[in-house]
Write a protein that holds these residues in place. Sequence first.
Motif, PDB file in Angstrom:
ATOM      1  N   LEU A 193      -9.935  -4.270   6.659  1.00 42.22           N
ATOM      2  CA  LEU A 193      -8.927  -3.622   5.819  1.00 42.22           C
ATOM      3  C   LEU A 193      -7.907  -4.641   5.305  1.00 42.22           C
ATOM      4  N   ALA A 194      -7.396  -5.480   6.197  1.00 40.50           N
ATOM      5  CA  ALA A 194      -6.421  -6.496   5.783  1.00 40.50           C
ATOM      6  C   ALA A 194      -7.026  -7.466   4.775  1.00 40.50           C
ATOM      7  N   ALA A 195      -8.263  -7.893   5.016  1.00 37.99           N
ATOM      8  CA  ALA A 195      -8.926  -8.824   4.098  1.00 37.99           C
ATOM      9  C   ALA A 195      -9.261  -8.155   2.773  1.00 37.99           C
ATOM     10  N   ASN A 196      -9.520  -6.861   2.802  1.00 44.52           N
ATOM     11  CA  ASN A 196      -9.790  -6.130   1.560  1.00 44.52           C
ATOM     12  C   ASN A 196      -8.572  -6.164   0.656  1.00 44.52           C
ATOM     13  N   LEU A 197      -7.382  -5.997   1.233  1.00 37.68           N
ATOM     14  CA  LEU A 197      -6.174  -6.105   0.417  1.00 37.68           C
ATOM     15  C   LEU A 197      -5.888  -7.561   0.053  1.00 37.68           C
ATOM     16  N   GLY A 198      -6.120  -8.480   0.980  1.00 44.92           N
ATOM     17  CA  GLY A 198      -5.853  -9.892   0.705  1.00 44.92           C
ATOM     18  C   GLY A 198      -6.700 -10.461  -0.406  1.00 44.92           C
ATOM     19  N   THR A 199      -7.897  -9.896  -0.595  1.00 42.26           N
ATOM     20  CA  THR A 199      -8.765 -10.345  -1.688  1.00 42.26           C
ATOM     21  C   THR A 199      -8.632  -9.475  -2.935  1.00 42.26           C
ATOM     22  N   GLY A 200      -8.213  -8.207  -2.765  1.00 42.05           N
ATOM     23  CA  GLY A 200      -8.268  -7.257  -3.885  1.00 42.05           C
ATOM     24  C   GLY A 200      -6.946  -6.664  -4.303  1.00 42.05           C
ATOM     25  N   TRP A 201      -5.841  -7.327  -3.970  1.00 43.90           N
ATOM     26  CA  TRP A 201      -4.513  -6.782  -4.272  1.00 43.90           C
ATOM     27  C   TRP A 201      -4.268  -6.609  -5.771  1.00 43.90           C
ATOM     28  N   GLN A 202      -5.020  -7.306  -6.613  1.00 37.10           N
ATOM     29  CA  GLN A 202      -4.788  -7.263  -8.067  1.00 37.10           C
ATOM     30  C   GLN A 202      -5.868  -6.485  -8.806  1.00 37.10           C
ATOM     31  N   ARG A 203      -6.824  -5.884  -8.072  1.00 36.15           N
ATOM     32  CA  ARG A 203      -7.968  -5.224  -8.700  1.00 36.15           C
ATOM     33  C   ARG A 203      -8.012  -3.744  -8.317  1.00 36.15           C
ATOM     34  N   ASP A 204      -8.843  -2.997  -9.045  1.00 37.85           N
ATOM     35  CA  ASP A 204      -9.101  -1.612  -8.660  1.00 37.85           C
ATOM     36  C   ASP A 204      -9.763  -1.594  -7.279  1.00 37.85           C
ATOM     37  N   PRO A 205      -9.464  -0.568  -6.458  1.00 39.04           N
ATOM     38  CA  PRO A 205      -8.631   0.601  -6.770  1.00 39.04           C
ATOM     39  C   PRO A 205      -7.139   0.398  -6.553  1.00 39.04           C
ATOM     40  N   VAL A 206      -6.740  -0.713  -5.943  1.00 42.26           N
ATOM     41  CA  VAL A 206      -5.320  -0.936  -5.665  1.00 42.26           C
ATOM     42  C   VAL A 206      -4.508  -0.979  -6.961  1.00 42.26           C
ATOM     43  N   ALA A 207      -5.090  -1.540  -8.016  1.00 42.33           N
ATOM     44  CA  ALA A 207      -4.372  -1.688  -9.282  1.00 42.33           C
ATOM     45  C   ALA A 207      -4.011  -0.354  -9.913  1.00 42.33           C
ATOM     46  N   ARG A 208      -4.637   0.729  -9.465  1.00 45.64           N
ATOM     47  CA  ARG A 208      -4.327   2.037 -10.032  1.00 45.64           C
ATOM     48  C   ARG A 208      -3.139   2.715  -9.353  1.00 45.64           C
ATOM     49  N   LEU A 209      -2.658   2.151  -8.287  1.00 42.66           N
ATOM     50  CA  LEU A 209      -1.455   2.683  -7.644  1.00 42.66           C
ATOM     51  C   LEU A 209      -0.228   2.411  -8.516  1.00 42.66           C
ATOM     52  N   PRO A 210       0.844   3.183  -8.351  1.00 40.83           N
ATOM     53  CA  PRO A 210       2.034   3.023  -9.202  1.00 40.83           C
ATOM     54  C   PRO A 210       2.932   1.879  -8.751  1.00 40.83           C
ATOM     55  N   PHE A 211       2.336   0.705  -8.560  1.00 40.84           N
ATOM     56  CA  PHE A 211       3.073  -0.486  -8.165  1.00 40.84           C
ATOM     57  C   PHE A 211       2.612  -1.654  -9.024  1.00 40.84           C
ATOM     58  N   THR A 212       3.433  -2.679  -9.120  1.00 40.01           N
ATOM     59  CA  THR A 212       2.980  -3.910  -9.747  1.00 40.01           C
ATOM     60  C   THR A 212       2.146  -4.695  -8.736  1.00 40.01           C
ATOM     61  N   PRO A 213       1.293  -5.587  -9.198  1.00 42.60           N
ATOM     62  CA  PRO A 213       0.525  -6.405  -8.248  1.00 42.60           C
ATOM     63  C   PRO A 213       1.424  -7.165  -7.271  1.00 42.60           C
TER      64      PRO A 213
END
Length: 271
Positions: free
Chosen positions: A126-146
Amino acid sequence: MLCSVRELTVDYAAAGATAPAAPARLFTYILDDIAALDVHTRPAVIICPGGGYSGTCDREAEPVAVRLNALGCHTFVLRYSCIPNRYPVALLELATAVAEVRAHADEWHIDPHKIFVLGFSAGGHLAANLGTGWQRDPVARLPFTPEQVRPDGMILCYPVISSGRYANRGSFDNLLGQQPDPALLASLSLEHQVANDTVPAFIWHTYDDGCVPVQNALLMATALRDHNVPLEMHIYPHGEHGLALANDQTARDVPACQLWPELAVAWLRAL
């Protein structure tokens, strides 16, 4: 010390995910601001316990938070959603937790440029998923800036990384179901998601881990080096899976592995 439990408000719908029946919870362990110490901001570490995406392990939660408190970090334990919830629910919760901690940096005396995610086993995935994908979908669809959701580094403790030959298959079954879409399964083999903007990493594993093979850490380390992402890694010769602090407080006493918290905190302070 301020200890509290916060229910996270996550915009699951924005990322096309179904909200869980119960909200994710963020347990806070915030150190006091003591004027006499002349230390007014500290690093923050958001801890993702392991558990194969079937639950979150108590041994990898509060004992680790308190140990890192003793080393001068504010800590947060994320009790993220597991089965029957599927990907990307937990990932959206971790990204929201990072944004939440960063939004309260002034109030909680946190250095906003030293907010780290730490994960054990499936929590490491989970931590590595965010560490590699913080700027991509699906995280990018949240109402936050990268920048709001980007951790400043990731601490991966005997992490699940690969969905290929060396996979801990149960973790992926719990995350995606037993008949996952092959393309989605492949996309969650995180050694293939490392890019130049992946965040720095501290990784430790044991050579004879019989549950999550050490190749998971080695594959991740190779990918990080290929992209020139800063890395510190420690491979210890012996120790079963799920060591947590590797002492009698967390049920598995392996002295050779007990220094990892000090090493990790020295690493994150030096970034």
